[in-house]
Write an enzyme that holds these catalytic residues in place. Structure first.
Site, PDB file in Angstrom:
ATOM      1  CB  CYS A  56      36.689  39.774  45.536  1.00  0.00           C
ATOM      2  SG  CYS A  56      36.573  38.429  46.311  1.00  0.00           S
ATOM      3  CD  GLU A  58      40.974  40.360  42.409  1.00  0.00           C
ATOM      4  OE1 GLU A  58      41.333  39.578  42.829  1.00  0.00           O
ATOM      5  OE2 GLU A  58      40.053  40.404  43.324  1.00  0.00           O
ATOM      6  NE  ARG A  84      46.410  43.041  53.044  1.00  0.00           N
ATOM      7  CZ  ARG A  84      45.233  42.630  53.089  1.00  0.00           C
ATOM      8  NH1 ARG A  84      45.351  41.597  52.568  1.00  0.00           N
ATOM      9  NH2 ARG A  84      44.008  43.582  52.367  1.00  0.00           N
ATOM     10  CB  CYS A  90      38.988  34.605  46.374  1.00  0.00           C
ATOM     11  SG  CYS A  90      38.074  35.285  45.461  1.00  0.00           S
ATOM     12  CB  CYS A  93      38.248  36.811  42.334  1.00  0.00           C
ATOM     13  SG  CYS A  93      37.178  37.355  43.003  1.00  0.00           S
ATOM     14  CE1 TYR A 127      30.362  23.284  34.302  1.00  0.00           C
ATOM     15  CE2 TYR A 127      29.721  25.451  34.746  1.00  0.00           C
ATOM     16  CZ  TYR A 127      29.435  24.603  34.168  1.00  0.00           C
ATOM     17  OH  TYR A 127      28.545  24.389  33.699  1.00  0.00           O
TER      18      TYR A 127
END
Length: 137
Positions: A56, A58, A84, A90, A93, A127
């Site tokens: 991605c 990021e 957009r 996500c 990421c 986590y």
């Protein structure tokens, strides 16, 4: 979860939107990301889509920032091509961003409702990889 919002860095949104509109072409590059390093620099990147799970925007940005010596990021945003707008990170990421930058601020939301939240707000009860590493003896 803190649910505290921070000022929105509109310059970052504009930087990511500019990269999305000028550098994203076709299906291989559909997202752009921009981050402000703690020294004030803005770093940008685009995703590298591939059916095998390419990174991605990021994640590409983390590498681009490191290549420029920007190891501490303050705020990040992702913007989709074809107008957009802001797109939240996500799950993968979110976890990586948390592990690299546990105090990172992330711009999320739509159009006139964008806001800046801590990465920990996007991944509550998370986590934290560093918390589970054995200390060297």
């Amino acid at each position: 979860m803190t649910t505290q919002t921070h000022p929105v860095d509109h310059e970052l949104i504009q930087a990511a939107a500019h990269i999305a509109s000028t550098r994203c072409r076709g299906d291989n590059h559909t997202m752009a990301a921009a981050a402000r390093a703690q020294d004030g620099r803005i770093v940008t990147a685009v995703n590298a889509y591939h059916f095998t799970g390419g990174p991605c925007a990021e994640l590409v940005l983390i590498g681009a920032a490191a290549a420029q010596g920007a190891y501490r990021l303050d705020t990040i945003v992702a913007v989709g091509d074809r107008d957009r707008g802001v797109v939240p990170p996500c799950g993968r990421c979110r976890q990586v961003l948390l592990d690299y930058f546990p105090t990172l601020k992330v711009i999320v939301g739509e159009q006139d409702r964008v806001r800046t939240v801590l990465i920990t707000d996007l991944l509550p009860e998370s986590y934290v990889w560093a918390d589970h590493q054995l200390d060297g003896e």
